[in-house]
Enzyme design. Structure first.
Site, short mmCIF file in Angstrom:
data_model
loop_
_atom_site.label_atom_id
_atom_site.label_comp_id
_atom_site.label_asym_id
_atom_site.label_seq_id
_atom_site.Cartn_x
_atom_site.Cartn_y
_atom_site.Cartn_z
N GLY A 245 33.76 40.06 42.04
CA GLY A 245 34.51 39.90 40.70
C GLY A 245 35.67 38.98 41.35
O GLY A 245 36.02 39.03 42.56
N GLN B 198 44.53 36.40 41.04
CA GLN B 198 44.09 36.24 42.47
C GLN B 198 44.19 34.97 43.12
O GLN B 198 44.35 34.90 44.23
CB GLN B 198 43.06 36.98 42.97
N CYS C 247 39.15 44.82 47.75
CA CYS C 247 39.68 43.73 46.67
C CYS C 247 39.63 42.51 47.72
O CYS C 247 40.22 42.83 48.55
CB CYS C 247 40.96 44.10 46.15
N LEU C 248 39.46 41.22 47.41
CA LEU C 248 39.59 40.00 47.87
C LEU C 248 41.05 39.62 48.33
O LEU C 248 41.35 39.27 49.11
CB LEU C 248 38.82 39.04 47.24
N HIS D 274 38.88 46.93 37.23
CA HIS D 274 39.36 46.30 38.37
C HIS D 274 40.06 45.11 37.91
O HIS D 274 41.29 44.73 38.38
CB HIS D 274 38.48 46.33 39.39
N GLU D 275 39.26 44.11 37.36
CA GLU D 275 39.87 42.68 37.13
C GLU D 275 40.77 42.78 35.92
O GLU D 275 41.59 41.84 36.09
CB GLU D 275 38.65 41.67 36.67
#
Ligand code: GNR
Ligand code: NI
Length: 174
Positions: free
Chosen positions: A46, A51, A92-93, A134-135
């Site tokens: 995602g 981000q 998480c990215l 999360h998003e």
């Protein structure tokens, strides 16, 4: 199509609150295409616009094994979440290399616009429900490490800043 740079914790821009998209037009469709390319390139399931430093309510997701089921959620609204909970490791990215356990609702129902601007309702459970939550947190300026203890969060912050300093030095000597 372009790969977009991903902000890394503890960048303060990750805490900005995203604004609703006014119209699902060519600009927004191009953003979703770039976000999908960026998510696939980074092997994420995602990505929230926050981000990539775009503070609008846009999310892309693909939790399929084959990486061929892209989901675009624009202006997502949480309609319902289950009282049933699930606990799972999250990553998480924007916090690369860190994985820790977070408790979430087991199932959610959301309404959102798709890339064509059509309103859709999605009921999700398991990993997809985790990813949606999360998003949606990202769009509210919240990163998953904020669910961890202050001690853990402090250690993560220190580790990220050290990594970022090393990366800057490497770039300088390249
Ligand atoms: O790629 C990701 N994996 C993941 C694993 C468990 C729970 C949430 C996620 S989302 C994350 C991509 C990301 O940072 N999205 O914001
Ligand atoms: Ni994330």
């Amino acid at each position: 199509m372009a790969l977009l740079p991903i902000l890394c914790y503890p960048d303060p821009r990750l805490h900005k609150v995203a604004k609703p998209v006014q119209a699902v037009d060519a600009r927004v469709r191009a953003l979703t295409e770039d976000m999908l390319a960026t998510m696939y390139d980074a092997n994420g399931i995602g990505l929230a616009a926050t981000q990539v430093d775009v503070h609008e309510r846009v999310i892309v997701i693909d939790v399929s094994e084959e990486r061929n089921q892209p989901l675009v959620l624009i202006n997502p609204e949480l309609l319902w979440r289950s009282d049933d909970r699930q606990i799972g490791d999250e990553g998480c990215l924007s916090v690369p290399g860190i994985y820790d356990s977070v408790e979430r609702a087991q199932a959610v129902r959301v309404r959102a616009l798709d890339a064509a601007g059509n309103s859709r309702e999605i009921e999700a459970e398991g990993l997809l429900a985790v990813c949606i939550q999360h998003e949606m947190d990202h769009l509210m300026g919240k990163v998953f490490v904020e669910y961890l203890s202050p001690l853990k969060r402090g250690r993560i912050k220190t580790k990220m800043l050290k990594q970022q300093k090393e990366q800057r030095q490497q770039a300088q000597h390249a």
